[in-house]
Design a protein around this motif. Structure first.
Motif, PDB file in Angstrom:
ATOM      1  N   ASP A   2      31.131  38.682  62.513  1.00  0.00           N
ATOM      2  CA  ASP A   2      29.877  38.647  61.757  1.00  0.00           C
ATOM      3  C   ASP A   2      29.250  37.261  61.884  1.00  0.00           C
ATOM      4  OD1 ASP A   2      27.813  39.137  60.027  1.00  0.00           O
ATOM      5  OD2 ASP A   2      29.028  38.942  58.208  1.00  0.00           O
ATOM      6  N   LYS A   4      26.619  34.484  61.534  1.00  0.00           N
ATOM      7  CA  LYS A   4      25.508  34.171  60.646  1.00  0.00           C
ATOM      8  C   LYS A   4      24.537  33.160  61.234  1.00  0.00           C
ATOM      9  CE  LYS A   4      26.911  36.747  57.223  1.00  0.00           C
ATOM     10  NZ  LYS A   4      26.163  37.959  56.833  1.00  0.00           N
ATOM     11  N   ARG A  42      40.969  27.589  56.725  1.00  0.00           N
ATOM     12  CA  ARG A  42      39.670  27.679  57.375  1.00  0.00           C
ATOM     13  C   ARG A  42      39.845  28.235  58.781  1.00  0.00           C
ATOM     14  NH1 ARG A  42      36.144  23.599  55.875  1.00  0.00           N
ATOM     15  NH2 ARG A  42      34.800  24.308  57.573  1.00  0.00           N
ATOM     16  N   ARG A  43      38.863  29.006  59.245  1.00  0.00           N
ATOM     17  CA  ARG A  43      38.940  29.665  60.541  1.00  0.00           C
ATOM     18  C   ARG A  43      38.291  28.804  61.628  1.00  0.00           C
ATOM     19  NH1 ARG A  43      37.010  33.440  57.132  1.00  0.00           N
ATOM     20  NH2 ARG A  43      34.924  33.497  58.082  1.00  0.00           N
ATOM     21  N   SER A  59      34.505  29.018  60.266  1.00  0.00           N
ATOM     22  CA  SER A  59      34.062  29.348  58.915  1.00  0.00           C
ATOM     23  C   SER A  59      33.567  28.077  58.252  1.00  0.00           C
ATOM     24  CB  SER A  59      35.205  29.955  58.105  1.00  0.00           C
ATOM     25  OG  SER A  59      36.279  29.032  57.952  1.00  0.00           O
ATOM     26  N   ARG A  62      32.009  28.031  51.275  1.00  0.00           N
ATOM     27  CA  ARG A  62      31.056  28.644  50.344  1.00  0.00           C
ATOM     28  C   ARG A  62      30.018  29.540  51.029  1.00  0.00           C
ATOM     29  NH1 ARG A  62      31.486  23.472  49.659  1.00  0.00           N
ATOM     30  NH2 ARG A  62      29.389  23.061  50.433  1.00  0.00           N
ATOM     31  N   VAL A  63      30.234  29.883  52.297  1.00  0.00           N
ATOM     32  CA  VAL A  63      29.310  30.762  53.015  1.00  0.00           C
ATOM     33  C   VAL A  63      30.121  31.853  53.698  1.00  0.00           C
ATOM     34  CG1 VAL A  63      27.455  30.920  54.699  1.00  0.00           C
ATOM     35  CG2 VAL A  63      27.801  28.793  53.463  1.00  0.00           C
ATOM     36  N   ARG A  64      29.732  33.103  53.477  1.00  0.00           N
ATOM     37  CA  ARG A  64      30.442  34.206  54.106  1.00  0.00           C
ATOM     38  C   ARG A  64      30.063  34.333  55.577  1.00  0.00           C
ATOM     39  NH1 ARG A  64      30.265  39.202  49.704  1.00  0.00           N
ATOM     40  NH2 ARG A  64      31.480  38.151  48.057  1.00  0.00           N
ATOM     41  N   GLY A  65      31.006  34.881  56.348  1.00  0.00           N
ATOM     42  CA  GLY A  65      30.745  35.124  57.758  1.00  0.00           C
ATOM     43  C   GLY A  65      31.198  33.974  58.630  1.00  0.00           C
ATOM     44  N   ASP A  66      31.023  34.150  59.922  1.00  0.00           N
ATOM     45  CA  ASP A  66      31.393  33.135  60.905  1.00  0.00           C
ATOM     46  C   ASP A  66      30.144  32.497  61.508  1.00  0.00           C
ATOM     47  OD1 ASP A  66      34.356  33.310  61.106  1.00  0.00           O
ATOM     48  OD2 ASP A  66      33.922  35.389  61.623  1.00  0.00           O
ATOM     49  N   PRO A 181      26.876  23.831  55.299  1.00  0.00           N
ATOM     50  CA  PRO A 181      26.825  25.139  54.628  1.00  0.00           C
ATOM     51  C   PRO A 181      25.556  25.333  53.805  1.00  0.00           C
ATOM     52  CG  PRO A 181      28.966  24.090  54.304  1.00  0.00           C
ATOM     53  CD  PRO A 181      28.062  23.058  54.894  1.00  0.00           C
ATOM     54  N   THR A 185      22.645  28.813  52.803  1.00  0.00           N
ATOM     55  CA  THR A 185      22.792  29.394  51.473  1.00  0.00           C
ATOM     56  C   THR A 185      21.944  30.655  51.365  1.00  0.00           C
ATOM     57  OG1 THR A 185      23.146  27.208  50.506  1.00  0.00           O
ATOM     58  CG2 THR A 185      22.509  28.978  48.999  1.00  0.00           C
TER      59      THR A 185
END
Length: 215
Positions: A2, A4, A42-43, A59, A62-66, A181, A185
């Motif tokens: 995913d 971003k 962390r990824r 990653s 505080r933010v979803r996705g890659d 990040p 947001t």
């Protein structure tokens, strides 16, 4: 995966350019990778890539996705070739691209965030605008100041930071890294949050001849 957005640090490849002002974008990318390596939760995945760039999926806090994290190796003047290829192959739109670059119109120790705008003679930005066909990408501008004498631009950007600057540079890199990040947001307030965090930061020297700021 995913994806971003794409975060690109600008610079020139090779040991000769490693510590130069023009490579501060690479330095921020390295700061991101170093932080992730120290935190196993962390990824970070190094992705297969051609010789013209290095690419990671990472990653962010505080933010979803890659997010894709890249260093173009096409040399500064051709940075857009690598950026455009990454965007095309991964379906990333220009408005989801964040470019980290050196900025002479800011004194050393200042950071600014913006969306779109001109290139102010920065060849890396000009190449990206040309290849993407759009200027509406995010920028994190890392101040390096102007040379003491006009006509020394090339020598200035391809020279290492001064000893005084080098002492303060880690704070600049960490602040830039930690703001990444914020750009992404959710809810459309990312840029304003990044601006609030970055524009308040100041470890610049009190030099009235080096205080020109391009908003």
């Amino acid at each position: 995966m995913d994806i971003k957005g794409l975060i690109v640090g600008l610079g020139n490849p090779g040991e000769a350019y490693r510590d130069t002002r023009h490579n501060v974008g690479f330095m921020v990318v390295d700061a991101v990778l170093d932080e992730i390596a120290a935190k196993p939760y962390r990824r970070q995945t190094k992705l297969p890539s051609p010789a013209e760039f290095d690419l990671w999926a990472v990653s962010l806090p505080r933010v979803r996705g890659d997010f894709l994290l890249a260093k173009p190796y096409t040399y500064m003047n051709l940075s857009g070739r690598a950026v455009a290829r990454i965007c095309m192959e991964n379906g990333v739109k220009p408005e989801n691209v964040l470019v980290i670059h050196d900025e002479m119109d800011l004194p050393f120790g200042r950071l600014k965030a913006k969306l779109g705008g001109g290139t102010a003679g920065h060849n890396g930005l000009a190449s990206i605008v040309s290849e993407l066909g759009s200027e509406r990408f995010l920028r994190l501008r890392v101040g390096i100041g102007r040379p003491p004498e006009r006509g020394q631009v090339t020598e200035w950007v391809l020279a290492p930071f001064s000893s005084e600057e080098a002492q303060r540079l880690p704070d600049v890199l960490v602040t830039a890294r930690d703001a990444l990040p914020l750009f992404f947001t959710p809810g459309g307030k990312g840029l304003s949050q990044a601006q609030q965090a970055l524009h308040a930061f100041d470890v610049s020297f009190s030099d009235p001849d080096n205080e020109k700021s391009s908003e």
